[in-house]
Design a protein around this motif. Sequence first.
Motif, PDB file in Angstrom:
ATOM      1  N   ILE A 107       6.510  30.363  26.969  1.00 28.86           N
ATOM      2  CA  ILE A 107       7.260  30.595  25.777  1.00 28.86           C
ATOM      3  C   ILE A 107       8.505  30.695  25.965  1.00 28.86           C
ATOM      4  CG2 ILE A 107       7.269  31.946  23.444  1.00 28.86           C
ATOM      5  CD1 ILE A 107       4.064  32.112  24.050  1.00 28.86           C
ATOM      6  N   ALA A 108       9.030  31.879  26.983  1.00 21.37           N
ATOM      7  CA  ALA A 108      10.363  32.138  26.928  1.00 21.37           C
ATOM      8  C   ALA A 108      11.295  30.942  27.355  1.00 21.37           C
ATOM      9  CB  ALA A 108      10.552  33.372  27.811  1.00 21.37           C
ATOM     10  N   HIS A 109      10.774  30.074  28.029  1.00 21.05           N
ATOM     11  CA  HIS A 109      11.296  28.795  28.594  1.00 21.05           C
ATOM     12  C   HIS A 109      11.702  28.035  27.395  1.00 21.05           C
ATOM     13  CE1 HIS A 109      11.920  24.785  30.264  1.00 21.05           C
ATOM     14  NE2 HIS A 109      12.279  25.416  31.233  1.00 21.05           N
ATOM     15  N   ASP A 110      10.803  27.784  26.657  1.00 23.34           N
ATOM     16  CA  ASP A 110      10.945  26.749  25.661  1.00 23.34           C
ATOM     17  C   ASP A 110      12.055  27.430  24.489  1.00 23.34           C
ATOM     18  OD1 ASP A 110       8.911  25.013  26.929  1.00 23.34           O
ATOM     19  OD2 ASP A 110       7.212  25.637  25.313  1.00 23.34           O
ATOM     20  N   LYS A 111      11.773  28.672  24.242  1.00 18.32           N
ATOM     21  CA  LYS A 111      12.719  29.001  23.346  1.00 18.32           C
ATOM     22  C   LYS A 111      14.051  29.262  23.801  1.00 18.32           C
ATOM     23  CE  LYS A 111      11.159  32.998  21.128  1.00 18.32           C
ATOM     24  NZ  LYS A 111      11.516  32.516  19.511  1.00 18.32           N
ATOM     25  N   ALA A 112      14.417  29.636  24.977  1.00 18.48           N
ATOM     26  CA  ALA A 112      15.650  29.781  25.644  1.00 18.48           C
ATOM     27  C   ALA A 112      16.256  28.607  25.771  1.00 18.48           C
ATOM     28  CB  ALA A 112      15.452  30.505  26.779  1.00 18.48           C
ATOM     29  N   ALA A 113      15.238  27.455  26.126  1.00 18.60           N
ATOM     30  CA  ALA A 113      16.048  26.371  26.476  1.00 18.60           C
ATOM     31  C   ALA A 113      16.875  25.461  25.282  1.00 18.60           C
ATOM     32  CB  ALA A 113      15.007  25.026  26.727  1.00 18.60           C
ATOM     33  N   LYS A 114      16.176  25.780  23.928  1.00 19.15           N
ATOM     34  CA  LYS A 114      16.861  25.625  22.850  1.00 19.15           C
ATOM     35  C   LYS A 114      18.529  26.326  22.763  1.00 19.15           C
ATOM     36  CE  LYS A 114      12.586  24.579  20.340  1.00 19.15           C
ATOM     37  NZ  LYS A 114      11.857  24.933  19.037  1.00 19.15           N
ATOM     38  N   GLY A 115      18.372  27.506  23.040  1.00 19.14           N
ATOM     39  CA  GLY A 115      19.599  28.216  22.941  1.00 19.14           C
ATOM     40  C   GLY A 115      20.763  27.704  23.970  1.00 19.14           C
ATOM     41  N   TYR A 116      20.236  27.501  25.300  1.00 18.70           N
ATOM     42  CA  TYR A 116      21.168  26.920  26.238  1.00 18.70           C
ATOM     43  C   TYR A 116      21.745  25.634  25.729  1.00 18.70           C
ATOM     44  CZ  TYR A 116      20.157  30.353  29.778  1.00 18.70           C
ATOM     45  OH  TYR A 116      20.126  31.651  30.508  1.00 18.70           O
ATOM     46  N   ALA A 117      20.758  24.816  25.139  1.00 18.59           N
ATOM     47  CA  ALA A 117      21.309  23.491  24.599  1.00 18.59           C
ATOM     48  C   ALA A 117      22.408  23.590  23.673  1.00 18.59           C
ATOM     49  CB  ALA A 117      20.039  22.592  24.228  1.00 18.59           C
ATOM     50  N   HIS A 118      22.230  24.488  22.617  1.00 18.29           N
ATOM     51  CA  HIS A 118      22.964  24.989  21.618  1.00 18.29           C
ATOM     52  C   HIS A 118      24.413  25.295  22.248  1.00 18.29           C
ATOM     53  CE1 HIS A 118      24.903  26.232  17.746  1.00 18.29           C
ATOM     54  NE2 HIS A 118      24.956  27.546  18.385  1.00 18.29           N
ATOM     55  N   LEU A 119      24.453  26.286  23.217  1.00 14.31           N
ATOM     56  CA  LEU A 119      25.484  26.967  23.983  1.00 14.31           C
ATOM     57  C   LEU A 119      26.395  25.670  24.559  1.00 14.31           C
ATOM     58  CD1 LEU A 119      24.338  30.309  25.024  1.00 14.31           C
ATOM     59  CD2 LEU A 119      25.740  30.044  23.270  1.00 14.31           C
ATOM     60  N   GLU A 120      25.523  24.740  25.314  1.00 18.00           N
ATOM     61  CA  GLU A 120      26.186  23.640  26.135  1.00 18.00           C
ATOM     62  C   GLU A 120      26.812  22.909  25.207  1.00 18.00           C
ATOM     63  OE1 GLU A 120      26.437  21.329  29.717  1.00 18.00           O
ATOM     64  OE2 GLU A 120      25.997  23.385  29.414  1.00 18.00           O
TER      65      GLU A 120
END
Length: 233
Positions: free
Chosen positions: A130-143
């Motif tokens: 769950i954390a991976h999926d949620k954080a992946a969206k965050g990293y993509a936004h920051l990228e």
Amino acid sequence: MEPVLFYGIPHGCSFGSIVALEWLGQPYRLSRIDMLASPAPYGRVNASRETPTLLLEDGETLSESFAILQHIAARDLDRKLGFPQGTRAHDRLNRTLAYLHTSFHSAFAPAWIAYKLAEGDPAKAVLRDIAHDKAAKGYAHLEALLAGRDWLDGGDGRTVADAYLVGIARWGEDLSLFELAREYPRVHAHLQKLEADPAVIFAHAIEDGLPATTSGRFLGHVSLEELVPRLAA
């Protein structure tokens, strides 16, 4: 007496507030809180027993990273760690900090819960996914946000948003969820730039309990017990 920041270990989001205090260059002290032990007296400082908390000169306390970082920035706007309220620069920084403090920070919560579970607990893998999926969206936004930018909020210099970012974006690798250099190269490069900053090096040493050389005006640690008499009624 100077303000005191209560910071949490291990690897708390309070890391960013230590960096910001170093960049500010005004006198301050630190008080170390083991978040896994959750010491009962700390409830006098912060009812939720979360870090960071900033004890101000008048005995009042300020909690939540968002509020603490904006308070630090406002102590000397000439440092340009933040901007005057009502300006577009302030609004832009507020938006960035709000995203980091809510969406991105909270994405890692399931993984931190999993971190505290015993090995073999079947919930551990589920929470990490769950954390991976949620954080992946965050990293993509920051990228995407960092494309063509030298600093996170898009201005000409570092701000408290960069200080906060370096304290929480590391969690992706700390918790073995991502390989940032491969998956999010802009985020990785930005973090590497920040990791070379003396204030960030100092904050790492402080967290790890190692000898630390301040580039700001750190005056030493003070215990929780020593600070209780300073708390406002």
